[in-house]
Scaffold this motif. Structure first.
Motif, short mmCIF file in Angstrom:
data_model
loop_
_atom_site.label_atom_id
_atom_site.label_comp_id
_atom_site.label_asym_id
_atom_site.label_seq_id
_atom_site.Cartn_x
_atom_site.Cartn_y
_atom_site.Cartn_z
N VAL A 195 28.39 2.39 17.78
CA VAL A 195 27.49 1.45 17.09
C VAL A 195 26.18 1.33 17.86
O VAL A 195 25.08 1.39 17.29
N ALA A 196 26.32 1.19 19.19
CA ALA A 196 25.12 1.03 20.04
C ALA A 196 24.24 2.28 19.94
O ALA A 196 23.01 2.18 19.83
N ALA A 197 24.86 3.46 19.96
CA ALA A 197 24.07 4.71 19.93
C ALA A 197 23.30 4.83 18.62
O ALA A 197 22.13 5.24 18.62
N LEU A 198 23.93 4.49 17.51
CA LEU A 198 23.25 4.58 16.21
C LEU A 198 22.05 3.63 16.15
O LEU A 198 20.97 4.00 15.69
N ALA A 199 22.26 2.40 16.64
CA ALA A 199 21.18 1.42 16.60
C ALA A 199 20.03 1.84 17.52
O ALA A 199 18.85 1.74 17.14
N PHE A 201 19.25 4.85 18.43
CA PHE A 201 18.60 6.02 17.81
C PHE A 201 17.53 5.56 16.83
O PHE A 201 16.40 6.04 16.82
N TYR A 202 17.90 4.58 16.00
CA TYR A 202 16.95 4.03 15.02
C TYR A 202 15.72 3.46 15.73
O TYR A 202 14.58 3.75 15.36
N TYR A 203 15.95 2.66 16.76
CA TYR A 203 14.82 2.04 17.46
C TYR A 203 13.98 3.08 18.19
O TYR A 203 12.75 2.96 18.25
N ALA A 204 14.62 4.09 18.75
CA ALA A 204 13.88 5.12 19.49
C ALA A 204 12.91 5.84 18.56
O ALA A 204 11.76 6.08 18.92
N LEU A 205 13.37 6.17 17.37
CA LEU A 205 12.49 6.85 16.42
C LEU A 205 11.40 5.90 15.92
O LEU A 205 10.24 6.29 15.77
N THR A 206 11.77 4.67 15.65
CA THR A 206 10.80 3.70 15.13
C THR A 206 9.69 3.43 16.15
O THR A 206 8.50 3.48 15.82
N VAL A 207 10.09 3.15 17.36
CA VAL A 207 9.10 2.84 18.41
C VAL A 207 8.20 4.04 18.66
O VAL A 207 6.98 3.89 18.87
N TYR A 318 11.91 -2.28 24.45
CA TYR A 318 11.65 -1.94 23.05
C TYR A 318 12.76 -2.30 22.07
O TYR A 318 12.66 -1.98 20.89
N THR A 319 13.84 -2.89 22.52
CA THR A 319 14.90 -3.25 21.57
C THR A 319 15.16 -4.75 21.62
O THR A 319 14.89 -5.40 22.64
#
Lengths: 493, 140
Positions: A195-199, A201-207, A318-319
């Motif tokens: 769950v943590a990795a998916l979330a 991943f989303y933030y890494a791409l967004t930021v 960033y999260t």
């Protein structure tokens, strides 16, 4: 290291530690025999084994070291983590069925038990136990230090206090509940990590402004960094591919999970789902390192003092706090899930495997002494972490590569090839340990390094394979006749 | 393991020696092809008596061909001096790694699961094994 100031992160980590303690209490009630302690009474279902195998492979290295490697040298280390899908399938195909069949007819609880059943005699069991013990000491030392460092950051305490808290929890559930506690905390920890990795991943791409923007930024700074080989080059990347592709079969904390399956037919979906679940964790490995480096290159982030800070700094900067808290808990989970597996096989090596190799039988009151040894190993690792950090760094070289080089030939080839001999097993293990140690020391002190970043572990693995096959061919007269009928049948099914 | 198994192991020996030589001479493309070949031979050894069952030979040979094609594609597409071409967010050569090499191996797990009763553990062979040896012997 940055210090965490958010109470949300602190609460997440404390909740995680409390959950581990609860699982330990529950598992303690289920642990009555040495079989319960070492292989969970061979009573686990496929889901537990799949997630436990995945999470015990993903150590703190994957959550911190992986993004750090990507931040430092771009795509190079992606070859290491992307090949895990193949690696898990390879393990299932080449040893899964054989090991579980042996457990069907023999009291096989550890990897040295497997080797002893296959080759007979005491020397193969002894050498395998020594290889595992050396690997465990090195791995465990680095994991324990990592637990301490994470808790120093989150709890804002001194390292000895952090070690006391983290290892106290780990000791409680590992000593009391053995591998029962280990695999069920692994299940909880593995789900948390995914769950943590998916979330993240989303933030890494967004930021980073999306993958295309990240790639453009990195390409402008250094095209090779985001190229397929990264900064380390093709030979280093491909040596990691080979080492991690087939070296997974040599990771005792992963393949001993085969012995824990309740039903041999539960092997069926493991080859697919273990690799797929690990692939989810690889998203974090890849995205955080690339995103952080792009942020630095575009001037939005100060360069990091150390590459290993990529993940912690990204999370804290960033999260949202809740996600950062989950990931810090997930990071602890990654480290502790690997540590509990190492504690289990390390204690078994000392209490069961080495005495059996030397005297022909395990010591009396095996369960009690295995529990005691689990605690002793943990305490020793803590002392090493506090007072001998350099030694830990040195022993840490006895990690993946040593396990792979020492174990892959004897287990992966040996369980499938009747001409393999005990002499070949002991020879290849001995050669691999010495070679790994000498090459690592030599590189560390600047005497000699393999060309173009070629991995020492991969080189040792290849030499070990050659030694194993050549010695087998030279010493295999009547080798087939020396295999016990039930083991021979397990090799033929 | 039968004679074909022994041949596979001897082939692993030859490839392992070749891989060492290619590594020491920095022949990275040859090393890559040898590494994939070693991994596929290992898979073949693992399937053992069921190696000839469909679709295992096709799976192993097919995967080897696919991996070599992907590796060659990476070698051809990797040119830092050319203008950047993105495919789904990555430079073209890196995209081959991310969208090609990374997921391809799921085919192995899929075939393993879907053909489990024929290529991994035929029920009759398991039953025979259990019938002959299915006992717990703590002294063994």
């Amino acid at each position: 290291m940055p210090i965490v100031e958010s109470p949300t992160i602190l609460i997440c980590v404390l909740l995680y530690l409390a959950a581990c303690l609860c699982i330990g209490v529950w598992a303690m009630k289920r642990t009555r025999t040495i079989s319960d302690f070492l292989v969970a009474g061979k009573a686990l279902g496929p889901t537990v084994v799949i997630i436990a195998a995945m999470s015990s492979l993903m150590s703190g290295f994957g959550f911190v070291g992986g993004p750090g490697l990507v931040y430092d040298s771009g795509s190079s280390s992606l070859w290491m983590t992307f090949i895990a899908i193949f690696g898990f399938a390879f393990s299932w195909v080449i040893v899964g069925k054989r090991m579980r069949l042996m457990a069907e007819v023999r009291e096989v609880l550890t990897l040295p038990d497997v080797v002893a059943a296959r080759y007979g005699g005491r020397a193969p069991r002894f050498m395998m136990a020594v290889a595992i013990f050396l690997g465990v000491v090195g791995y465990l030392g680095t994991q324990v230090l990592a637990i301490g460092m994470v808790l120093v950051v989150v709890l804002n305490v001194q390292l000895p206090v952090a070690l006391l808290i983290g290892l106290g929890v780990l000791a409680f559930y590992s000593v009391a509940g053995g591998i029962f506690a280990g695999v069920y905390t692994d299940l909880f920890q593995g789900l948390l990590m995914m769950v943590a990795a998916l979330a993240v991943f989303y933030y890494a791409l967004t930021v980073g402004g999306g993958m295309s923007e990240i790639s453009r930024t990195l390409w402008q700074a250094d095209p090779e960094f985001i190229g397929p080989w990264g900064a380390r080059g093709p030979l280093a990347s491909l040596s990691w591919l080979l080492l991690f592709g087939i070296g997974g079969v040599g990771q005792p904390h992963v393949i001993t999970k085969f012995l824990m399956l309740r039903n041999i037919r539960d092997l069926r979906w493991g080859a697919l789902f273990t690799g797929c679940s690990y692939a989810i964790l690889s998203l974090l490995w890849m995205s955080v390192g690339l995103s952080m480096r792009a942020l630095v290159e575009s001037g939005r982030q100060q360069p990091l003092a150390e590459a290993d800070l990529a993940a912690p700094v990204f999370l804290l900067t960033y999260t949202p706090d809740l996600l950062a808290g989950m990931v810090f808990a997930g990071l602890l989970a990654a480290i502790m899930s690997t540590s509990d597996s190492f504690l289990n096989i390390g204690a078994a090596a000392v209490v069961r495997d080495i005495p059996t190799a030397l005297t022909g039988h395990p010591i009396r009151r095996e369960l009690l002494w295995t529990r005691v040894m689990t605690a002793v190993l943990l305490a020793s690792a803590a002392l090493f972490a506090l007072y001998m950090e350099n030694l830990i760094a040195l022993m840490g070289t006895f990690g993946w590569g040593t396990f792979a080089a020492a174990i892959v030939p004897s287990v992966a080839i040996g369980l499938n090839w009747k001409r393999a001999t005990g002499l070949a097993c002991t020879s290849s293990i001995g050669v691999s340990i010495v070679l790994n140690f000498v090459l690592e020391l030599s590189a560390r002190h600047g005497f000699y390094s393999l060309p173009d970043g070629f991995s020492v572990g991969c080189f040792s693995l290849l030499i070990s394979l050659v030694v194993f096959i050549v010695v087998s061919l030279l010493s295999s007269k009547n080798a087939k006749d020396k295999i016990a009928p039930d083991i021979e049948a397990a090799m033929e099914v | 393991m039968n004679n074909s198994g022994s041949i596979l192991v001897k082939a692993i020996l030859v490839l392992a020696i070749a891989a060492i030589l290619f590594a020491l001479t920095n022949s990275w493309l040859l090393f890559g092809v040898t590494a994939w070949s070693l991994m596929m031979l290992g898979l073949a050894v693992g399937f053992g008596a069921q190696l000839s069952q469909k679709p295992i030979p096709i799976l192993i040979v097919g995967l080897l061909v696919v991996y070599i094609v992907l590796l060659t594609a990476i070698a051809l597409l990797d040119n830092p001096r050319q203008p950047l071409t993105l495919i789904l967010g990555f430079p073209a050569a890196t995209a081959v790694l991310v969208y090609g090499i990374w997921p391809v191996a799921t085919v192995i797990g899929l075939v393993y699961a879907l053909t489990f009763d024929r290529t991994v553990l035929p029920p009759d062979r398991l039953d025979e094994f259990i019938r002959r040896f299915g006992r717990k012997d703590p002294q063994a």
